[in-house]
Design a protein around this motif. Structure first.
Motif, mmCIF file in Angstrom:
data_model
loop_
_atom_site.group_PDB
_atom_site.id
_atom_site.type_symbol
_atom_site.label_atom_id
_atom_site.label_comp_id
_atom_site.label_asym_id
_atom_site.label_seq_id
_atom_site.Cartn_x
_atom_site.Cartn_y
_atom_site.Cartn_z
ATOM 1 N N TRP A 179 0.814 -1.216 0.000
ATOM 2 C CA TRP A 179 0.000 0.000 0.000
ATOM 3 C C TRP A 179 0.844 1.262 0.000
ATOM 4 O O TRP A 179 0.390 2.319 -0.425
ATOM 5 C CB TRP A 179 -0.951 0.001 1.194
ATOM 6 C CG TRP A 179 -0.292 -0.125 2.542
ATOM 7 C CD1 TRP A 179 0.000 -1.280 3.194
ATOM 8 C CD2 TRP A 179 0.143 0.941 3.389
ATOM 9 N NE1 TRP A 179 0.596 -1.008 4.403
ATOM 10 C CE2 TRP A 179 0.688 0.348 4.556
ATOM 11 C CE3 TRP A 179 0.122 2.329 3.291
ATOM 12 C CZ2 TRP A 179 1.214 1.100 5.601
ATOM 13 C CZ3 TRP A 179 0.641 3.084 4.342
ATOM 14 C CH2 TRP A 179 1.177 2.469 5.471
ATOM 15 N N GLU A 180 2.096 1.163 0.440
ATOM 16 C CA GLU A 180 2.938 2.356 0.468
ATOM 17 C C GLU A 180 3.453 2.737 -0.916
ATOM 18 O O GLU A 180 4.058 3.796 -1.082
ATOM 19 C CB GLU A 180 4.092 2.162 1.446
ATOM 20 C CG GLU A 180 3.635 2.168 2.892
ATOM 21 C CD GLU A 180 4.769 2.421 3.855
ATOM 22 O OE1 GLU A 180 4.933 3.582 4.254
ATOM 23 O OE2 GLU A 180 5.476 1.472 4.196
ATOM 24 N N ASP A 181 3.224 1.871 -1.903
ATOM 25 C CA ASP A 181 3.569 2.232 -3.274
ATOM 26 C C ASP A 181 2.481 3.080 -3.921
ATOM 27 O O ASP A 181 2.663 3.600 -5.018
ATOM 28 C CB ASP A 181 3.786 0.964 -4.116
ATOM 29 C CG ASP A 181 5.069 0.239 -3.725
ATOM 30 O OD1 ASP A 181 5.981 0.921 -3.210
ATOM 31 O OD2 ASP A 181 5.146 -0.984 -3.913
ATOM 32 N N GLU A 182 1.339 3.205 -3.260
ATOM 33 C CA GLU A 182 0.228 3.980 -3.800
ATOM 34 C C GLU A 182 0.257 5.401 -3.251
ATOM 35 O O GLU A 182 0.747 5.645 -2.148
ATOM 36 C CB GLU A 182 -1.104 3.314 -3.432
ATOM 37 C CG GLU A 182 -1.245 1.899 -3.963
ATOM 38 C CD GLU A 182 -2.542 1.252 -3.509
ATOM 39 O OE1 GLU A 182 -2.833 0.148 -3.981
ATOM 40 O OE2 GLU A 182 -3.254 1.853 -2.676
ATOM 41 N N ASP A 183 -0.292 6.316 -4.019
ATOM 42 C CA ASP A 183 -0.342 7.719 -3.608
ATOM 43 C C ASP A 183 -1.551 7.943 -2.714
ATOM 44 O O ASP A 183 -2.679 7.630 -3.087
ATOM 45 C CB ASP A 183 -0.435 8.610 -4.850
ATOM 46 C CG ASP A 183 -0.123 10.068 -4.534
ATOM 47 O OD1 ASP A 183 -0.447 10.505 -3.405
ATOM 48 O OD2 ASP A 183 0.444 10.751 -5.396
ATOM 49 N N ASP A 184 -1.326 8.509 -1.533
ATOM 50 C CA ASP A 184 -2.431 8.764 -0.608
ATOM 51 C C ASP A 184 -3.466 9.719 -1.193
ATOM 52 O O ASP A 184 -4.645 9.668 -0.829
ATOM 53 C CB ASP A 184 -1.900 9.349 0.707
ATOM 54 C CG ASP A 184 -1.237 8.291 1.576
ATOM 55 O OD1 ASP A 184 -1.222 7.111 1.169
ATOM 56 O OD2 ASP A 184 -0.734 8.645 2.661
#
Length: 481
Positions: A179-184
């Motif tokens: 999930w940290e590869d996705e943009d918040d």
């Protein structure tokens, strides 16, 4: 006219109930903390202030004498629904430590979190997460949201999600493995908040582990809408326990819940207690057992302890309630250190208590009942029901035990020294709570474990820290000539 808008009088009645419960809780917390001398006081000021301000807002709204329709319009902006949800979640929890508190993961404004570089999704400008309730003595963080399914679908639509058959194939695609590869910025607010909680929890470990995360959604039902379930899955992917409206258990009354809400460190004690040298000395000190005159040659520390004891009795207020009827052990090293100090400084009564406590020397073959009888004869304070003497002395065998402890133990061994290593590692390796008033060493252990971390399934030593210490009263050997 908005028929769904709340009635102001009804809101005030609900808010009064909420405010009264919180004030009752605060009174109980203050009384509990005064008695137990908890090292970290409960942070309830924000909660209390928020509820008080909400009540003031509603009363002001009523006194303004707006036309009913206008009053209802203003009432829609009330935060009461959220505060009710927060307080209900709190009553379903235990060991409450703080409310509406921010935790940080990037205080230095750099790009690292506890040595871990920030990933793509974590924006440089956002470095904190709001935790509505810090529960379970700090081991659980709870966030509460009253967002509705209708509002969530609206937010999804703004981000470009489509609720039609053409999007089914896209929605069935498995989420990113990290999930940290996705943009918040591509996520709805509750997903952003869940990710912020995860980052902050990782940067603020408790006993070597990130706190458990729970997100309570009081107006969303799981298993009803595919779009909503995908959002919930994204939240769960960061390690958050998502609790939806159809999964929330019944909320107990304050009367039922209150004992659990208060911080009670005795709840987590092991059956048998490991007693360190500082507690051994406190148990035998003349200061702990009766009125002591302050003599001119006493060191400043002893003078201060005598004065403190006059205000608050250590044994009946702190140590005896914790020990209660628990069997006790101590390491040979701790016993030897106590005896070294006793032989150097102790008064005659302190020497007798030391022998009674460990059933040693001239009290070696005395029965437990007789030990307790003699113990009580030398004290102004009654012992707790089931109080067990003697304390059993065990070899620490640290060389054999350290191999079974987490890797951080090697680092701790080098810093603690032989005596403290024997005491704390014995309790750690056997799963026993160590009772200690050695605040410096306890904080040192906590700091190193939090810095190095623990693997899943590993646990740090459990330490019950007493807020006060007691020295031996001192015979004339301490006189300064």
């Amino acid at each position: 006219m908005d028929l769904d808008a709340p009635d102001v009088d009804a809101l005030i009645e609900r808010c009064n109930t909420l405010h009264e419960e919180v004030e009752h809780y605060v009174t109980a917390v203050d009384a509990s903390q005064k008695q137990a001398k908890i090292p970290c006081p409960v942070e309830y000021r924000t909660l209390r202030s928020d509820f008080k301000n909400e009540l003031a807002f509603l009363n002001k709204l009523k006194s303004a004498n707006h036309p009913p329709e206008k009053a209802r319009h203003y009432a829609v902006s009330s935060n009461l629904l959220y505060y009710e949800a927060l307080w209900a979640a709190a009553k379903r929890s235990s060991g409450l430590l703080a409310f509406r508190k921010y935790f940080y993961w990037n205080r230095q404004k750099g790009s690292r979190v506890n040595g871990v570089g920030l990933r793509k999704g974590a924006k440089q400008g956002k470095t904190s997460a709001l935790v509505d309730i810090v529960a379970a003595d700090g081991m659980e963080w709870i966030r509460v949201s009253t967002i509705s399914e209708k509002r969530l679908l609206f937010d999804l639509a703004k981000l470009g999600w489509q609720n039609d058959s053409d999007s089914d194939e896209e929605m069935d695609v498995a989420p990113s493995t990290n999930w940290e590869d996705e943009d918040d910025d591509d996520q709805v607010e509750i997903v952003k908040n869940a990710r912020e909680l995860a980052r902050a929890a990782r940067a603020n470990p408790m006993r070597g582990h990130a706190p458990r995360l729970r997100y309570v959604l009081t107006r969303i039902t799981t298993g009803k809408l595919k779009e909503v379930d995908m959002v919930l899955d994204k939240m769960r992917a960061v390690g958050v326990d998502v609790q939806c409206a159809n999964e929330i258990p019944d909320t107990p009354s304050l009367e039922e819940a209150l004992p659990n809400l208060l911080v009670d460190r005795s709840r987590t004690l092991s059956e048998t207690l490991n007693i360190d040298c500082t507690i051994l000395l406190a148990l035998i000190s003349d200061i702990s057992h009766g009125e002591c005159e302050i003599l001119d040659w006493y060191p400043g520390e002893v003078r201060a302890q005598i004065l403190e004891e006059r205000k608050e009795k250590l044994l009946p207020t702190h140590l005896y309630p914790a020990i209660a009827s628990h069997p006790m052990v101590t390491t040979q090293e701790a016993a030897d250190q106590m005896n070294l100090i006793v032989d150097t400084l102790a008064t005659d009564k302190e020497k007798i208590r030391a022998n009674l406590l460990l059933a040693q020397r001239d009290r070696q073959n005395v029965s437990p009942d007789e030990l307790l009888k003699e113990w009580l004869a030398l004290s102004d304070h009654p012992a707790p029901k089931g109080f067990q003497l003697p304390i059993r002395v065990e070899p620490s065998n640290i060389d054999k035990r350290i191999g079974g402890l987490p890797a951080v133990a090697k680092k701790l061994e080098a810093e603690l020294g032989p005596l403290n290593t024997s005491i704390f590692f014995y309790g750690w390796s056997t799963g026993l709570t160590t009772l200690s008033s050695n605040r410096a060493r306890a904080k040192q252990i906590e700091r190193l474990i939090n810095e190095m971390g623990l693997k899943d399934g590993e646990a740090g030593p459990h330490i019950w820290l007493c807020g006060e210490s007691r020295s031996l009263i001192a015979k004339h050997g301490r006189r300064r000539f």
